[in-house]
Design a protein around this motif. Structure first.
Motif, PDB file in Angstrom:
ATOM      1  N   PHE A 337       0.834  -1.204   0.000  1.00  0.00           N
ATOM      2  CA  PHE A 337       0.000   0.000   0.000  1.00  0.00           C
ATOM      3  C   PHE A 337       0.865   1.249   0.000  1.00  0.00           C
ATOM      4  O   PHE A 337       0.557   2.226  -0.690  1.00  0.00           O
ATOM      5  N   ARG A 338       1.953   1.215   0.762  1.00  0.00           N
ATOM      6  CA  ARG A 338       2.873   2.360   0.743  1.00  0.00           C
ATOM      7  C   ARG A 338       3.432   2.567  -0.663  1.00  0.00           C
ATOM      8  O   ARG A 338       3.556   3.708  -1.135  1.00  0.00           O
ATOM      9  N   VAL A 339       3.763   1.474  -1.331  1.00  0.00           N
ATOM     10  CA  VAL A 339       4.293   1.569  -2.695  1.00  0.00           C
ATOM     11  C   VAL A 339       3.261   2.210  -3.624  1.00  0.00           C
ATOM     12  O   VAL A 339       3.558   3.158  -4.363  1.00  0.00           O
ATOM     13  N   ALA A 340       2.033   1.682  -3.588  1.00  0.00           N
ATOM     14  CA  ALA A 340       0.990   2.208  -4.465  1.00  0.00           C
ATOM     15  C   ALA A 340       0.687   3.670  -4.161  1.00  0.00           C
ATOM     16  O   ALA A 340       0.485   4.487  -5.076  1.00  0.00           O
ATOM     17  N   ASP A 341       0.673   4.017  -2.901  1.00  0.00           N
ATOM     18  CA  ASP A 341       0.409   5.405  -2.498  1.00  0.00           C
ATOM     19  C   ASP A 341       1.502   6.341  -3.017  1.00  0.00           C
ATOM     20  O   ASP A 341       1.222   7.430  -3.529  1.00  0.00           O
ATOM     21  N   ARG A 342       2.749   5.918  -2.896  1.00  0.00           N
ATOM     22  CA  ARG A 342       3.850   6.744  -3.409  1.00  0.00           C
ATOM     23  C   ARG A 342       3.757   6.899  -4.920  1.00  0.00           C
ATOM     24  O   ARG A 342       4.061   7.972  -5.472  1.00  0.00           O
ATOM     25  N   CYS A 343       3.357   5.834  -5.602  1.00  0.00           N
ATOM     26  CA  CYS A 343       3.243   5.919  -7.063  1.00  0.00           C
ATOM     27  C   CYS A 343       2.215   6.964  -7.479  1.00  0.00           C
ATOM     28  O   CYS A 343       2.446   7.753  -8.408  1.00  0.00           O
ATOM     29  N   VAL A 344       1.080   6.971  -6.788  1.00  0.00           N
ATOM     30  CA  VAL A 344       0.067   7.989  -7.056  1.00  0.00           C
ATOM     31  C   VAL A 344       0.642   9.381  -6.796  1.00  0.00           C
ATOM     32  O   VAL A 344       0.463  10.311  -7.600  1.00  0.00           O
ATOM     33  N   GLN A 345       1.356   9.532  -5.707  1.00  0.00           N
ATOM     34  CA  GLN A 345       1.911  10.829  -5.348  1.00  0.00           C
ATOM     35  C   GLN A 345       2.945  11.306  -6.370  1.00  0.00           C
ATOM     36  O   GLN A 345       2.949  12.473  -6.763  1.00  0.00           O
TER      37      GLN A 345
END
Length: 399
Positions: A337-345
């Motif tokens: 989830f941290r990975v996906a969140d950073r990708c969006v950011q």
């Protein structure tokens, strides 16, 4: 960041699955048949025809019926997850993958012939009927709260209850229903196999949820006066919770495998964006705030891969891996989830637009932190085990 292939056969299968997903399946990600409740039956059928033509239908189950080891499965399922539609296409998705494993271990020869074979061939989908509505104080993370009942009526069983968040029920042909089979005893439950659709198993509605990668979505189900023969019992009467454990640990880990692939794909897309996008006179990736997020992604992806490999090895040793799968599920779901969140950011406006699959991956992985037990429930369970071992004077770091 990829799961290592422990054998030649898993390497060959993983390579073929990755090529198929990247070159064929990703082209369907913007297909209008991929709707809010998952890909339509028509889209599923088309993708599976392509997978059959490529010789990749249900790749983790070999032609002789043998399953790949968990380590081998991890390498293959991770590659299938490189697109949200990948597991759908090659038949490695939940809940079917876990249901096939359970049926392969517990079902009778007749049940395997009638139910399992059409799941392995990809000609049918299945649903696992366990979770119940919170407002009814039914079973969720606490299975002992199971309210659905099954009572003997001659040589048949009568099943009644309400289920919710039942993945894939809409359009499924095979159902596994968990019901309490002894009044007043919350530890006694039985699994029943039922062909679907069935007039006594009614989909009240398909819920609108944050994720949309699974065919049929997640449904609320009413089961009223469902009459099934004794031959519908999966395994032995009253052993439902025992069989659930057979399914649960590998299924938790399979989620981790597939979503690792999805998060790795999101990282690839975000990296490509940050490498080509210019802002304030330099590429985005050269800005420390962006570059460090991508570096953190790489760390989380690698740690997740190692956690999956470790838990798979424990399962392959013959252990039930209840503790290890809880640890892996918590660590991997939170990290991805941290990975996906950073990708969006990193991608800014493009990251929240449905023009990119990153937005869907973000939503799906957020839901993954709840599937098969929320992070907090797993930590609570782990803490109880730590306390018990410590009070018994048997707790050591590394246990």
């Amino acid at each position: 960041m990829y799961i290592a292939c422990p054998s030649k056969r898993s390497q060959q299968l993983a390579d073929r699955v990755e090529i198929f997903v990247r070159e064929v399946v990703t082209g369907y990600e913007r297909d209008p048949r991929n709707g809010p409740h998952g890909p339509s039956a028509g889209l599923v059928g088309e993708l599976r025809r392509l997978a059959r033509d490529a010789g990749l239908m249900t790749p983790h189950v070999l032609p002789n019926g043998e399953h790949l080891s968990q380590r081998e499965t991890a390498a293959v399922l991770m590659r299938s997850g490189l697109s949200p539609l990948g597991p759908v296409a090659v038949n490695t998705m939940a809940p079917d993958e876990g249901n096939m494993l359970l049926l392969g271990k517990v079902a009778t020869s007749e049940q395997k012939q009638h139910y399992l074979q059409k799941l392995i061939s990809g000609d049918a989908r299945s649903a696992f009927f366990m979770t119940e509505p919170a407002e009814d104080e039914g079973a969720g993370s606490d299975p002992s709260m199971l309210k659905t009942t099954a009572r003997l009526d001659g040589d048949h069983w009568m099943i009644d209850g309400t289920k919710t968040f039942i993945t894939g029920a809409d359009g499924a042909q095979v159902g596994i229903i968990m019901a309490r089979t002894e009044d007043g005893n919350t530890s006694r439950a039985t699994m029943f196999l039922v062909g679907l659709p069935h007039p006594a198993v009614v989909i009240e509605r398909v819920l609108d949820t944050i994720d949309n990668s699974m065919p049929g979505g997640h449904s609320r189900i009413s089961i009223k006066n469902l009459r099934v023969p004794a031959s519908a019992v999966l395994g032995e009467v009253h052993q439902g919770f025992t069989y659930a454990q057979i399914r649960l640990s590998p299924a938790r880990l399979s989620h981790c495998m597939r979503w690792l692939g999805a998060a790795a794909r999101a990282h690839e897309i975000a990296t490509a964006y940050a490498t080509r996008r210019m802002a304030f006179g330099m590429r985005l990736i050269d800005h420390e705030g962006v570059g460090f997020m991508l570096a953190d992604n790489l760390i989380d992806l690698r740690q997740s891969a190692l956690m999956i490999e470790w838990c798979a090895d424990v399962l392959d040793s013959g252990s039930g891996a209840t503790t290890e799968s809880s640890m892996a599920k918590v660590a991997v779901s939170d990290a991805l989830f941290r990975v996906a969140d950073r990708c969006v950011q990193v991608m800014g406006g493009s990251g929240v637009s449905r023009d990119s699959v990153v937005e869907q991956i973000f939503r799906d992985i957020r839901a993954f932190r709840i599937y098969d037990g929320p992070t907090e429930v797993h930590k609570w369970s782990l803490a109880k085990k730590i306390k018990k071992a410590a009070l018994e004077g048997e707790y050591r770091v590394g246990q």
